[in-house]
Design an enzyme around this catalytic site. Structure first.
Site, PDB file in Angstrom:
ATOM      1  N   LYS A  67      12.399 -23.937  -4.705  1.00 13.21           N
ATOM      2  CA  LYS A  67      13.768 -23.623  -4.270  1.00 13.21           C
ATOM      3  C   LYS A  67      14.654 -24.865  -4.180  1.00 13.21           C
ATOM      4  O   LYS A  67      14.174 -25.985  -4.074  1.00 13.21           O
ATOM      5  CB  LYS A  67      13.732 -22.885  -2.929  1.00 13.21           C
ATOM      6  CG  LYS A  67      13.237 -21.447  -3.119  1.00 13.21           C
ATOM      7  CD  LYS A  67      13.534 -20.559  -1.963  1.00 13.21           C
ATOM      8  CE  LYS A  67      13.087 -19.135  -2.321  1.00 13.21           C
ATOM      9  NZ  LYS A  67      13.192 -18.206  -1.232  1.00 13.21           N
ATOM     10  N   ARG A 103       4.674 -17.027  -0.843  1.00 12.26           N
ATOM     11  CA  ARG A 103       5.151 -16.447  -2.108  1.00 12.26           C
ATOM     12  C   ARG A 103       5.416 -17.606  -3.069  1.00 12.26           C
ATOM     13  O   ARG A 103       6.317 -18.407  -2.820  1.00 12.26           O
ATOM     14  CB  ARG A 103       6.423 -15.633  -1.837  1.00 12.26           C
ATOM     15  CG  ARG A 103       6.964 -14.896  -3.042  1.00 12.26           C
ATOM     16  CD  ARG A 103       8.202 -14.094  -2.670  1.00 12.26           C
ATOM     17  NE  ARG A 103       8.718 -13.377  -3.826  1.00 12.26           N
ATOM     18  CZ  ARG A 103       9.528 -13.929  -4.726  1.00 12.26           C
ATOM     19  NH1 ARG A 103       9.916 -15.171  -4.613  1.00 12.26           N
ATOM     20  NH2 ARG A 103       9.941 -13.220  -5.762  1.00 12.26           N
TER      21      ARG A 103
HETATM   22  C1  9MG Z   1      12.574 -12.113  -4.114  1.00 17.10           C
HETATM   23  N1  9MG Z   1      12.500 -13.354  -3.373  1.00 17.10           N
HETATM   24  C2  9MG Z   1      12.961 -14.578  -3.758  1.00 17.10           C
HETATM   25  N2  9MG Z   1      12.728 -15.479  -2.782  1.00 17.10           N
HETATM   26  C3  9MG Z   1      12.115 -14.813  -1.786  1.00 17.10           C
HETATM   27  C4  9MG Z   1      11.625 -15.179  -0.512  1.00 17.10           C
HETATM   28  O1  9MG Z   1      11.754 -16.417  -0.053  1.00 17.10           O
HETATM   29  N3  9MG Z   1      11.058 -14.242   0.242  1.00 17.10           N
HETATM   30  C5  9MG Z   1      10.939 -12.953  -0.185  1.00 17.10           C
HETATM   31  N4  9MG Z   1      10.360 -12.061   0.629  1.00 17.10           N
HETATM   32  N5  9MG Z   1      11.393 -12.550  -1.386  1.00 17.10           N
HETATM   33  C6  9MG Z   1      11.960 -13.458  -2.153  1.00 17.10           C
END
Ligand code: 9MG
Length: 279
Positions: free
Chosen positions: A222, A256
């Site tokens: 990110k 994630r």
């Molecule tokens: C779809 N998506 C993109 N970034 C995300 C994040 O940080 N958390 C979750 N739950 N979905 C995300």
């Protein structure tokens, strides 16, 4: 903390961190060379993630990047459903990243185990679409809309406001009859927050806990990382791993991530350090 998360066909043990592999089913992520989406390439990536140790997969047919264009309903269905059907036999929880109730309902019918909703089930009909299933539900905080969310986000107290939002959403869901054991919360790093607000949330994650709900955390590649290390998304692996491990230290449960193999290795080291019987 509840140590399990109900997630469709699975009951996930949260006493160890879980790694969720990101599968963005979009033509810019998996082009067939002519600009069209290649299902074959997505499937290969999914199988690789499973081989690399992913505990679950998150399938998304619409980019949630700041400024991304919306995808029409039918196109999202055409991207996501064949994947859910093709991967169902893998014996790994399949999450679908969508805010559209019609996609939620169709994905669950096709066998998805979890819905990951960046809008926290606020679309009309979203709660109804998931309520009577047994899917897991990831409820994320976002200020604004993906197209504009990074234009001047504002909070008086980001930690308190995100926490209050998540608490209220979880309460609405439980009042609608959804078991708390199906819910995982996510502060939404990068979703309508300045770089400073993201780091404030991470630093104070322990103060944002709502009841016994577990955390799902997404830092992978990110811009909050790029801002500090000055690197493009594809070069943010070290930064992503550093944030992921700090997130675990602050009480995270599910990470994630794009880079499954590397994250799985990093988590193994983190667990070994934590394991006092390892002497
Ligand atoms: C779809 N998506 C993109 N970034 C995300 C994040 O940080 N958390 C979750 N739950 N979905 C995300």
């Amino acid at each position: 903390m509840s140590t399990t998360l109900k997630c469709g066909r699975f009951e996930l043990d949260l006493r160890r961190p879980l790694v969720m592999g990101i599968l963005n089913v979009t033509p810019d992520s998996f082009s067939d060379g002519t600009g069209e989406l290649s299902l074959q390439r997505v499937l290969e990536r999914a199988h690789q993630m499973v081989e690399d140790g992913a505990d679950m997969l998150d399938i998304g047919g619409e980019s949630t990047r700041p400024g991304a264009d919306p995808v029409p309903l039918q196109e999202e269905l055409d991207r996501v459903l064949p994947l859910v059907e093709a991967l169902h036999g893998l014996n790994i929880p399949l999450s679908v990243d969508t805010f559209k109730p019609a996609v939620m309902a169709a994905a669950l019918k096709s066998g998805a185990d979890m819905i990951n909703d960046i809008r926290a089930l606020r679309e009309p009909g979203a709660i109804e679409a998931v309520k009577d299933s047994d899917c897991g539900l990831c409820i994320m905080h976002m200020q604004g809309e993906p197209r504009t969310m990074q234009v001047n986000p504002h909070y008086d107290d980001v930690v308190a406001e995100v926490r209050q939002f998540l608490e209220a959403r979880a309460q609405s869901m439980v009042e609608a009859g959804i078991s708390p054991q199906r819910i995982v919360l996510d502060p939404g790093f990068g979703f309508g927050k300045t770089v400073g607000q993201n780091y404030t949330m991470l630093r104070r994650l322990d103060q944002m806990r709502v009841g016994d709900y577990p955390w799902l955390l997404g830092f992978s590649r990110k811009s909050m990382l790029g801002h500090v290390v000055g690197r493009e998304p594809g070069e943010r692996l070290a930064a992503s791993l550093a944030a992921a491990l700090y997130g675990l230290e602050m009480g995270g449960h599910i990470l994630r991530v794009h880079d499954v193999a590397e994250t799985v290795d990093a988590v193994k080291i983190w667990r070994t350090i934590k394991d006092e019987s390892f002497v």
